[in-house]
Design an enzyme around this catalytic site. Structure first.
Site, PDB file in Angstrom:
ATOM      1  N   GLY A   8       0.957  -1.245   0.028  1.00  0.00           N
ATOM      2  CA  GLY A   8       0.146   0.174  -0.213  1.00  0.00           C
ATOM      3  C   GLY A   8       0.877   1.396   0.064  1.00  0.00           C
ATOM      4  O   GLY A   8       1.816   1.478   0.952  1.00  0.00           O
ATOM      5  N   GLY A  10      -0.357   4.442   0.277  1.00  0.00           N
ATOM      6  CA  GLY A  10      -0.987   5.548   0.660  1.00  0.00           C
ATOM      7  C   GLY A  10      -0.029   6.344   1.884  1.00  0.00           C
ATOM      8  O   GLY A  10       1.028   5.899   1.994  1.00  0.00           O
ATOM      9  N   GLY A  13       1.069   3.676   4.611  1.00  0.00           N
ATOM     10  CA  GLY A  13       2.245   2.933   4.002  1.00  0.00           C
ATOM     11  C   GLY A  13       3.777   3.249   3.621  1.00  0.00           C
ATOM     12  O   GLY A  13       4.618   2.863   4.188  1.00  0.00           O
ATOM     13  N   LYS A  32       0.009  -1.001  -6.278  1.00  0.00           N
ATOM     14  CA  LYS A  32      -0.859  -1.730  -7.190  1.00  0.00           C
ATOM     15  C   LYS A  32      -0.475  -1.042  -8.515  1.00  0.00           C
ATOM     16  O   LYS A  32      -0.529  -1.762  -9.606  1.00  0.00           O
ATOM     17  CB  LYS A  32      -2.336  -1.678  -6.738  1.00  0.00           C
ATOM     18  CG  LYS A  32      -3.048  -2.528  -7.711  1.00  0.00           C
ATOM     19  CD  LYS A  32      -4.640  -2.487  -7.283  1.00  0.00           C
ATOM     20  CE  LYS A  32      -5.513  -3.158  -8.417  1.00  0.00           C
ATOM     21  NZ  LYS A  32      -6.845  -3.332  -7.915  1.00  0.00           N
ATOM     22  N   GLY A 133      -4.328   3.051  16.850  1.00  0.00           N
ATOM     23  CA  GLY A 133      -4.154   3.983  18.301  1.00  0.00           C
ATOM     24  C   GLY A 133      -3.827   5.209  17.450  1.00  0.00           C
ATOM     25  O   GLY A 133      -4.048   5.626  16.248  1.00  0.00           O
ATOM     26  N   ALA A 137      -0.198   9.428   9.812  1.00  0.00           N
ATOM     27  CA  ALA A 137       1.175   9.102   9.003  1.00  0.00           C
ATOM     28  C   ALA A 137       2.045  10.395   8.992  1.00  0.00           C
ATOM     29  O   ALA A 137       3.255  10.038   8.892  1.00  0.00           O
ATOM     30  CB  ALA A 137       0.615   8.760   7.488  1.00  0.00           C
ATOM     31  N   LYS A 188     -14.394   5.399  15.503  1.00  0.00           N
ATOM     32  CA  LYS A 188     -13.890   6.673  15.950  1.00  0.00           C
ATOM     33  C   LYS A 188     -13.990   7.571  14.784  1.00  0.00           C
ATOM     34  O   LYS A 188     -14.143   8.743  14.898  1.00  0.00           O
ATOM     35  CB  LYS A 188     -12.571   6.697  16.785  1.00  0.00           C
ATOM     36  CG  LYS A 188     -11.324   6.066  16.001  1.00  0.00           C
ATOM     37  CD  LYS A 188     -10.789   7.175  14.681  1.00  0.00           C
ATOM     38  CE  LYS A 188      -9.479   6.190  14.081  1.00  0.00           C
ATOM     39  NZ  LYS A 188      -9.057   7.029  13.128  1.00  0.00           N
ATOM     40  N   ASP A 241      -7.186   7.440  20.268  1.00  0.00           N
ATOM     41  CA  ASP A 241      -7.407   7.553  18.527  1.00  0.00           C
ATOM     42  C   ASP A 241      -8.480   8.530  18.219  1.00  0.00           C
ATOM     43  O   ASP A 241      -8.514   9.386  17.466  1.00  0.00           O
ATOM     44  CB  ASP A 241      -7.655   6.107  17.989  1.00  0.00           C
ATOM     45  CG  ASP A 241      -7.181   6.055  16.515  1.00  0.00           C
ATOM     46  OD1 ASP A 241      -6.763   7.102  15.935  1.00  0.00           O
ATOM     47  OD2 ASP A 241      -7.387   4.878  16.036  1.00  0.00           O
ATOM     48  N   ARG A 252      -8.730  13.056   7.559  1.00  0.00           N
ATOM     49  CA  ARG A 252      -9.806  13.435   6.270  1.00  0.00           C
ATOM     50  C   ARG A 252     -11.130  13.589   6.960  1.00  0.00           C
ATOM     51  O   ARG A 252     -12.115  14.025   6.284  1.00  0.00           O
ATOM     52  CB  ARG A 252      -9.285  12.657   5.188  1.00  0.00           C
ATOM     53  CG  ARG A 252      -9.742  11.075   5.449  1.00  0.00           C
ATOM     54  CD  ARG A 252      -9.106  10.159   4.477  1.00  0.00           C
ATOM     55  NE  ARG A 252      -7.381  10.369   4.392  1.00  0.00           N
ATOM     56  CZ  ARG A 252      -6.834   9.290   3.682  1.00  0.00           C
ATOM     57  NH1 ARG A 252      -7.368   8.351   3.078  1.00  0.00           N
ATOM     58  NH2 ARG A 252      -5.525   9.380   3.505  1.00  0.00           N
TER      59      ARG A 252
END
Length: 341
Positions: A8, A10, A13, A32, A133, A137, A188, A241, A252
């Protein structure tokens, strides 16, 4: 040091790849889409999601999954809607002793299954570790101190992930409450959308604090009904979290809520954010789970009506504030045979 394959590309990742390489692990980052891999390689960073964070040339970038074979750890770092497909693909590169971890947060649409259940259906012969948690990123990639939980049915696997990934900037606790850790991470996001709506409407601190407090109560209510440990929801994967996701512009979900509060339709808000908004997806799953389990989740119900039934936001808030009076100690209502609120 371990050999780690991350599936991944994103933000999470890439952040895990950068962090793991920084602390000496051999890292393969699989994506991918070849064009995205080529862009990251060419630019030396993920310009869209983590601008300014260098992706070291020592991180092996590839769109050929076979190049991720032989890893000690395979980490699934994809959105919830892609977790089944990614787990199915991962099966082909796992060694006998490979430990599988997932950082995805959500529920599978339609089935309402927790993501570890989905992964186990595709990878039946390996124990799964869930990492969750308060962990944006953007901060992990930059080495900001972060603390998370590794939950698994297998203590040995959870402790292996703890020992392998813990470093000077990432502290990991272990837990055997997979249900609680996963539900805390998934649900959450729903409350974070609501918190964003509060901010978009400029409702102030009182309303947002109440929302977060009653939100974690709803999450714990559904979680314990499904077999989770209530204590988990007062920990990192629960209130921890929830706090970070409800209060940060990195989220987001929070940003989507702000746009809805400012007058955009849910579809317009999601399009403006431009990425998967797990809270909007999870709202439908949580709404259906709550009905199935006969659990009262009034905040979830009102957000569901806003997102999927075009309910006016201010009417939703009015309906929440006008609900029948209750005692805050929910055990009283449970003992009396009434549903808590």
């Amino acid at each position: 040091m371990a050999k780690i394959t991350i599936m991944g590309t994103g933000g999470f990742g890439v952040a895990l790849a950068v962090m793991s390489h920084r602390f000496g692990h051999t890292v393969t980052l699989w994506g991918k889409f070849p064009e995205e891999i080529n862009q990251i390689r060419s630019w030396g960073e993920h310009k869209k999601l983590l601008p300014g964070v260098a992706v070291h040339s020592g991180i092996h970038l590839t769109s050929d999954l076979e190049e991720g074979r032989g890893a000690d750890v395979v980490i699934l770092a994809v959105p919830s809607f892609a977790i089944r497909e990614t787990a199915r693909a991962a099966q082909s590169i796992l060694g006998e002793n490979t430990v599988v971890a997932s950082v995805a947060k959500g529920l599978e649409s339609g089935s309402q299954k927790r993501l570890s259940q989905v992964i186990e259906e595709e990878i039946s012969d390996h124990s799964i570790v869930i990492l969750s948690g308060p962990s944006h990123a953007e901060e992990i990639a930059r080495g900001v101190p972060t603390t998370i939980v590794a939950a698994s049915k297998c203590r040995e696997s959870a402790e292996y992930i703890q020992d392998t990934l813990s470093n000077k900037t990432l502290r990991i606790y272990v837990s055997d409450d997979v249900i609680g850790v996963e539900l805390g991470g998934a649900l959450k996001n729903i409350i974070a959308v609501c918190a964003g709506i509060c901010d978009g409407l400029q409702l102030g601190d009182n309303a947002k604090a109440a929302l977060m407090t009653r939100g974690i109560a709803e999450i714990a209510r559904l979680g314990t009904t499904m077999g989770a440990d209530a204590e988990t929801f007062s920990g990192l994967a629960g209130i921890g979290d929830l706090i970070v996701t409800c209060t940060s512009m990195h989220s987001r979900n929070h940003r989507t809520g702000i746009l809805i509060g400012q007058g955009l339709t849910p579809d317009e808000a999601i399009e403006r954010v431009g990425m998967t908004v797990e809270g909007c997806i999870a709202t439908k799953s949580a709404y259906e789970l709550a009905r199935e389990k006969h659990v009262s989740m009034p905040i979830v119900e009102q957000l569901y009506d806003v997102l999927y039934r075009n309910k006016d936001i201010k009417q939703a808030i009015s309906d929440l504030m006008g609900r029948p009076k209750r005692h805050e100690n929910e055990k009283i209502w449970l003992q009396g045979g009434n549903e808590p609120a």
